[in-house]
Design a protein around this motif. Sequence first.
Motif, PDB file in Angstrom:
ATOM      1  N   VAL A   1       0.841  -1.204   0.000  1.00 35.50           N
ATOM      2  CA  VAL A   1       0.000   0.000   0.000  1.00 35.50           C
ATOM      3  C   VAL A   1       0.878   1.258   0.000  1.00 35.50           C
ATOM      4  O   VAL A   1       0.631   2.217  -0.749  1.00 35.50           O
ATOM      5  N   LEU A   2       1.922   1.252   0.815  1.00 34.13           N
ATOM      6  CA  LEU A   2       2.801   2.420   0.911  1.00 34.13           C
ATOM      7  C   LEU A   2       3.764   2.497  -0.274  1.00 34.13           C
ATOM      8  O   LEU A   2       4.202   3.589  -0.656  1.00 34.13           O
ATOM      9  N   ALA A   3       4.090   1.357  -0.874  1.00 30.74           N
ATOM     10  CA  ALA A   3       4.885   1.376  -2.103  1.00 30.74           C
ATOM     11  C   ALA A   3       4.088   2.035  -3.229  1.00 30.74           C
ATOM     12  O   ALA A   3       4.629   2.834  -4.011  1.00 30.74           O
ATOM     13  N   ALA A   4       2.794   1.713  -3.308  1.00 32.55           N
ATOM     14  CA  ALA A   4       1.934   2.358  -4.302  1.00 32.55           C
ATOM     15  C   ALA A   4       1.795   3.850  -4.014  1.00 32.55           C
ATOM     16  O   ALA A   4       1.777   4.676  -4.935  1.00 32.55           O
ATOM     17  N   ALA A   5       1.709   4.217  -2.727  1.00 28.92           N
ATOM     18  CA  ALA A   5       1.616   5.633  -2.352  1.00 28.92           C
ATOM     19  C   ALA A   5       2.856   6.405  -2.804  1.00 28.92           C
ATOM     20  O   ALA A   5       2.765   7.568  -3.217  1.00 28.92           O
ATOM     21  N   LEU A   6       4.029   5.767  -2.719  1.00 25.73           N
ATOM     22  CA  LEU A   6       5.266   6.396  -3.198  1.00 25.73           C
ATOM     23  C   LEU A   6       5.189   6.655  -4.700  1.00 25.73           C
ATOM     24  O   LEU A   6       5.553   7.740  -5.176  1.00 25.73           O
TER      25      LEU A   6
END
Length: 518
Positions: free
Chosen positions: A405-410
């Motif tokens: 989820v946070l990789a996609a946010a990056l």
Amino acid sequence: MQAANRVVMNTGLLYGKMLVTIFISLYSTRLVLSALGARDFGIFNLIAGVIAMLSFLNMAMTLSTQRYMSVHLGGGDMERLKKIFNASILLHLLLGLGLVIVFEAAGYFLLGHVLNIPPERLSAARIIYHFMVVSAFFTIISVPYDATINARENMLLVALTGIAEALLKLGVALVLQNAGSDRLVLFAGLTAATAVGLLLFKRIYCSLKYPESRIRFGKYKDGALLKEMLFYGGWNMFGAVSVVTRNQGIAMILNVFFGTIVNAAYGIANQVNAQLSFFSVTLMQALNPQIMKSEGQGNRERMLKLAMIASKFSFSLLAFFSIPLILETPFVLGLWLKEVPDYTIVFCRLILLSTMVNQLSVGIQVGVQSVGKIRKYQLSVSALLMLNLPVAYLLLRMGMPAWSVLAAALGIEIITCAYRIGAAEKLIGLPVRTFLSGVVTRAVASVLLAFCIALLPYRAMDEGWARLIATCAASTMGLICTLNWVGLSAYETGKIRDVMTKALSRIHPRLAVIKKAV
């Protein structure tokens, strides 16, 4: 006082505050996590998302009001300032009351049907929620006073209140260690009381210190100004809400799929990010009034130069501390916390990278605020940021791990940064090629080279204090050298030397003479 001298003094005050508060805050978090445990700490971070949300909205609303006050301070129009302040007080009072009604109505549905909270802690969660709503109301109605302090560049008051807040929170953490009652409820109550007390102090101080911050609704009524500020502040709020919705939406989606333990990891990662971001946020707090006043004085060229400097220096300052922490996250978290929740390490790394990408365009964001052309800009940026929620849900439904989820946010943050750079040419007259060559290429190249230098001791040594010190030293020296060789232009290097000379001359005149000779 000259603008350059004021920026130097204000930056020094804010960095002094930061150096004191960052260690106090990190130690306080360690004590609180130990006293509450991972489950209750996760519950608090989930419910206190309301405060996190309102603190972010508070920053956006403060920037909106500060924009009007700074622009007219630049023009020297005191009567207009009084009208702006009174219009702002009325707007935020109505907004605060409206949000209290909305949050109290939404709280029943969220706590009873959406959030994944253990049944035995549901009553405590409801009490915490009410505390957070009360604190949020006082945060909102104090926005005009925060804007006045920032527009007046009274960073001494900002520094003193910041240190006082950190010490009070440390006191709360110490009280929890031996508390016999429900520690989670006690922590929430004392945290809310601390916030309300500090905000009331700011209101009293401003009312006594600054003539424009006295409430006279009848005398300074201006319907046209109220409508203009409502329109501008509304679009600014819309942009802030999209960021808040992204952050809290991710927290809720993680909670639904993984429970409160992952929320504890997410909360710790955000706290680490907030502490490190103080360095770049502090710089922006000192530069924002000058950027806005330059536009108010009609000096667009100076405003654009300051916006570019702000972007490059904010990114580089964050990189100074992020590079060694990204490499040494497991060791640092092990020193800081007695118990490191699952996913905390990877969450910290990804959130720090996202914040670094955001800082690359932070000067553009303030420049757009200064000019005031924000409607289409906020719509576009908000639409991009809101993509995080459907993407996060789909990833987890497909069985992907929490960190995806946070990789996609990056990735979405990189796309958003690219849009801001493209929009700057049309909105504030900053050519894309100028920004890419003068800021992005230079800053990113410097940081990547410094990261490679920091990898040398990291790869060659075993985990421990010696490697941490060596990695920090290699990263710091590498970034200083690469910024000097690649990152900074001749103009920026000259400005830094001037600032250092002025700062040294305040300490002792002979130091300034030595610096000039060098």
